[in-house]
Structure formats: structure tokens, C-alpha cells
Design an enzyme around this catalytic site. Structure first.
Site, short mmCIF file in Angstrom:
data_model
loop_
_atom_site.label_atom_id
_atom_site.label_comp_id
_atom_site.label_asym_id
_atom_site.label_seq_id
_atom_site.Cartn_x
_atom_site.Cartn_y
_atom_site.Cartn_z
N HIS A 157 1.45 -10.33 -11.68
CA HIS A 157 1.39 -10.41 -10.21
C HIS A 157 -0.06 -10.29 -9.73
O HIS A 157 -0.53 -11.10 -8.92
CB HIS A 157 2.25 -9.30 -9.61
CG HIS A 157 2.20 -9.25 -8.11
ND1 HIS A 157 3.21 -9.74 -7.31
CD2 HIS A 157 1.26 -8.74 -7.26
CE1 HIS A 157 2.90 -9.55 -6.04
NE2 HIS A 157 1.72 -8.96 -5.99
N GLU A 158 -0.77 -9.28 -10.23
CA GLU A 158 -2.15 -9.07 -9.78
C GLU A 158 -3.07 -10.20 -10.22
O GLU A 158 -3.97 -10.62 -9.47
CB GLU A 158 -2.67 -7.72 -10.29
CG GLU A 158 -1.93 -6.51 -9.73
CD GLU A 158 -1.90 -6.49 -8.20
OE1 GLU A 158 -2.96 -6.77 -7.59
OE2 GLU A 158 -0.84 -6.21 -7.63
N GLU A 205 1.98 -12.12 -1.35
CA GLU A 205 2.76 -11.31 -2.29
C GLU A 205 3.92 -12.12 -2.87
O GLU A 205 4.26 -11.99 -4.05
CB GLU A 205 3.29 -10.06 -1.59
CG GLU A 205 2.23 -9.03 -1.29
CD GLU A 205 1.69 -8.41 -2.58
OE1 GLU A 205 2.43 -7.68 -3.26
OE2 GLU A 205 0.52 -8.69 -2.91
N HIS A 260 -3.06 -13.03 -7.85
CA HIS A 260 -4.02 -12.92 -6.74
C HIS A 260 -5.37 -13.50 -7.13
O HIS A 260 -6.04 -14.16 -6.32
CB HIS A 260 -4.18 -11.46 -6.33
CG HIS A 260 -3.05 -10.90 -5.52
ND1 HIS A 260 -2.60 -11.49 -4.37
CD2 HIS A 260 -2.29 -9.78 -5.70
CE1 HIS A 260 -1.60 -10.77 -3.85
NE2 HIS A 260 -1.40 -9.73 -4.65
#
Length: 339
Positions: free
Chosen positions: A133-134, A182, A137
Site C-alpha cells: 500500500h505505501e 488510499e 503511494h
């Protein structure tokens, strides 16, 4: 369940974030990119060593993960970087507390900071999902605007105008963008672990604060469906005002969004290697047009539900949205030279 072993996952060569980006993220990012002064503001703050201060802070107060320090997590981190075909290795830190379980900061050389207390409640698969997930980004180049949002949140209401932009309007749309971002990064996490249920289980832990092995994913998925199918207009209005000042969408909504994306067939299409790559140019004007339509419908539908009973807060947020929408419309005919 830990998902597919990361060493056995073939990388998505040169994958573009546009391949899996959530429509709300695409629209919100296009809107932000039409505000060149916002980027100027953030880059100026970076020049004033805001980013260096953050890097020094985490280096001094947190645990830096490496081959010698929590090597299993470092191995998962390196594997996730390889799977998303990112160009370099990014520093990884453990500390507590961290809002939202983890955060990615630093626009020039991003670093990832994970909440160590949350990490202990997750299995290996869910830990990999957080890292995926990070790193989403990073791949999506979200970090510049995350920095902007952090600065504005720290400033509070002390800055009514920023380089000629209405503070409340910019903050409102940055928060809207971050919630949409997100959703995109949950998709990136799913691509890394190759098991949507692992990402859903990670979100279940985020919602509960309990260890994954103590929880029932099927029951949580049913709860997410109950939330999504709730159709009372007045409750939709309440949700809008609950969510409008938070950085992360509710975990139950994020679960629903992940499963809706998987069911659409887009996830399987990417697994087959059919995806957009970074060397394919984007249609900037089309994305900006989609952004305007997205925001128009977003606020139009909500305030239609409000009807005659607009609260003072609703009036304030509607005014903020109108301010920014008007400002963007006034810039709409200026072409690409300002972006």
C-alpha cells in the site's frame, strides 16, 4: 493465509499507477495538478528543509529496518519494491504511534514509516499488504501532495489564504484527494500480495485494533456490505460530514471498494499482463475534464440529499467547494502552460 510467496510473484514491468488507479483518485489528482501555486508552495517548504527535518526526526526516534534489523520485514519490503518495478530502494522505519498504521513521506526520496504496534497484530501477508500500500503511494507520486496536506493540517486555521488560494477550499479538496488515493493504494497492495482477502484482513485489523487471528473476515465482509447497502438519504448526508475532515476512508468502505474492483475483472486483467505502462502518455485535458465532472457530481448529489435542512457546517463546506470549483473553472481555459 499469507498469499503468494513474494519471491514467486513476477514483477509488473513498467506498470503505470494509471493501470489500477481508482476513478476518484484520478479525478482528484487532475484537479490538484490544475493548481500550480499549490505545488510551488510545497516545493518552497521543501527548500526550507521541511523534508530534511522529517527525515532527521525519524532517523533519531525510530528503528531503521535493514538486513540486520528485522530482516524478514526488510526482505518483504525489497520484494514488494521489485514486484511494483520501482526504480530504487526506500528507507523503512518502525515506530509507534503512526496515524493510519503507516505513512510515506518525502517527495524527493520517500521513506516509509510503519506502526510497530500494528505490525504485531498482523500476519506476514497483512504486513506485506501494508508495505505494498505505501509503495503504491510512491509509484503514484502521491507524496508531494501528502506533504502539502500534512503542512496544511499542522497550520490549522491560521492561514486563511495560501498564495492567493482559499485555505479551507484547498484543505477540503486535499483531504478528498487523500481519501481517494488510499483506495488506489489498496489496489496496489492487492497486486503485491495477489490475494484480495489479505488486504481486507489488514483493513479489518485497522478497524478493530485486534490481532488478525482473533477476527472473522466473512463477518467483516458482511458488515461492509451492510454499510454499503444502507440507503437512507439523511444517513448518507451524515456520512459525508463525518468523512469530509478525515484523511482515510472508513475501513468497511475500503473493503467494499477492493472487492468491487476485483469483481470488475480489472484485477485479473492486470495479473494477465494487460495493463498500462509508464511510457504511455496521459490525456491531461481529458483527466482535468473528468475531475470537474467528478467533483460536481460528488457535491451535487450530497447536497441534493440535504435538501432544505442544510446545516451551518454544510453551508461552510459547500462554500469551500464552490470557491475551489470556481477558481478551477476560471483557470480552465489557460491551457497546459500553467501546469
Amino acid at each position: 493465509m499469507t498469499g503468494v510467496a513474494l519471491d514467486n510473484v513476477e514483477p509488473y514491468i513498467n506498470i503505470s499507477p494509471k493501470a489500477y488507479e481508482h476513478p476518484a483518485d484520478r479525478a482528484a489528482t487532475a484537479a490538484l495538478r490544475s493548481i500550480p501555486m499549490l505545488e510551488t508552495l510545497v516545493r518552497k517548504l521543501i527548500e526550507w528543509r521541511y523534508e530534511r527535518a522529517l527525515r532527521q526526526f525519524y532517523l533519531g526516534t525510530s528503528l531503521k529496518v535493514s538486513e540486520e534489523q528485522v530482516p524478514e520485514l526488510w526482505s518483504s519490503h525489497r520484494a514488494a519494491i521489485r514486484i511494483l518495478d520501482l526504480p530504487e530502494t526506500y528507507d523503512l522505519y518502525l515506530t509507534t504511534p503512526v496515524p493510519g498504521m503507516a505513512v510515506t513521506i518525502g517527495s524527493r526520496k520517500p521513506i516509509i514509516v510503519v506502526d510497530s504496534a500494528v505490525l504485531k497484530r498482523l500476519g506476514a501477508g497483512e504486513q506485506r499488504a501494508i508495505l505494498g500500500h505505501e509503495l503504491g503511494h510512491v509509484l503514484s507520486d502521491h507524496v508531494l501532495y501528502i506533504t502539502a496536506l500534512n503542512i496544511l493540517l499542522a497550520a490549522g486555521g491560521s492561514l486563511p489564504m495560501l498564495l492567493g488560494l482559499p485555505f479551507r477550499a484547498v484543505k477540503t479538496v486535499l483531504l478528498e484527494w487523500y481519501r481517494a488515493a488510499e483506495l488506489s493504494c489498496d489496489r496496489a497492495a492487492t497486486l503485491v500480495v495477489r490475494d484480495p482477502q489479505i488486504v481486507c484482513r489488514m483493513l479489518m485489523v485497522a478497524a478493530s485494533g485486534l490481532p488478525a487471528e482473533e477476527l472473522n473476515l466473512d463477518a467483516f465482509m458482511a458488515q461492509a456490505m451492510q454499510y454499503e447497502n444502507w440507503d437512507d438519504p439523511s444517513d448518507r448526508v451524515r456520512r459525508f460530514f463525518w468523512e469530509i475532515n478525515v484523511t482515510h476512508p472508513y475501513a468497511v468502505r475500503r473493503v467494499s471498494e477492493v472487492m468491487r474492483w476485483v469483481q470488475s475483472g480489472e484485477y485479473d486483467r492486470i495479473l494477465r499482463g494487460d495493463y498500462r505502462t509508464r511510457d504511455q502518455e496521459a490525456d491531461v485535458r481529458a483527466e482535468a475534464s473528468d475531475a470537474m465532472e467528478f467533483y460536481a457530481e460528488r457535491f451535487r448529489s450530497t447536497f441534493r440529499d440535504i435538501g432544505e435542512n442544510v446545516t451551518s457546517l454544510g453551508s461552510q463546506m459547500g462554500s469551500a467547494a464552490d470557491q475551489l470549483a470556481g477558481w478551477l473553472r476560471n483557470r480552465g481555459g489557460r491551457g497546459d502552460s500553467d501546469s
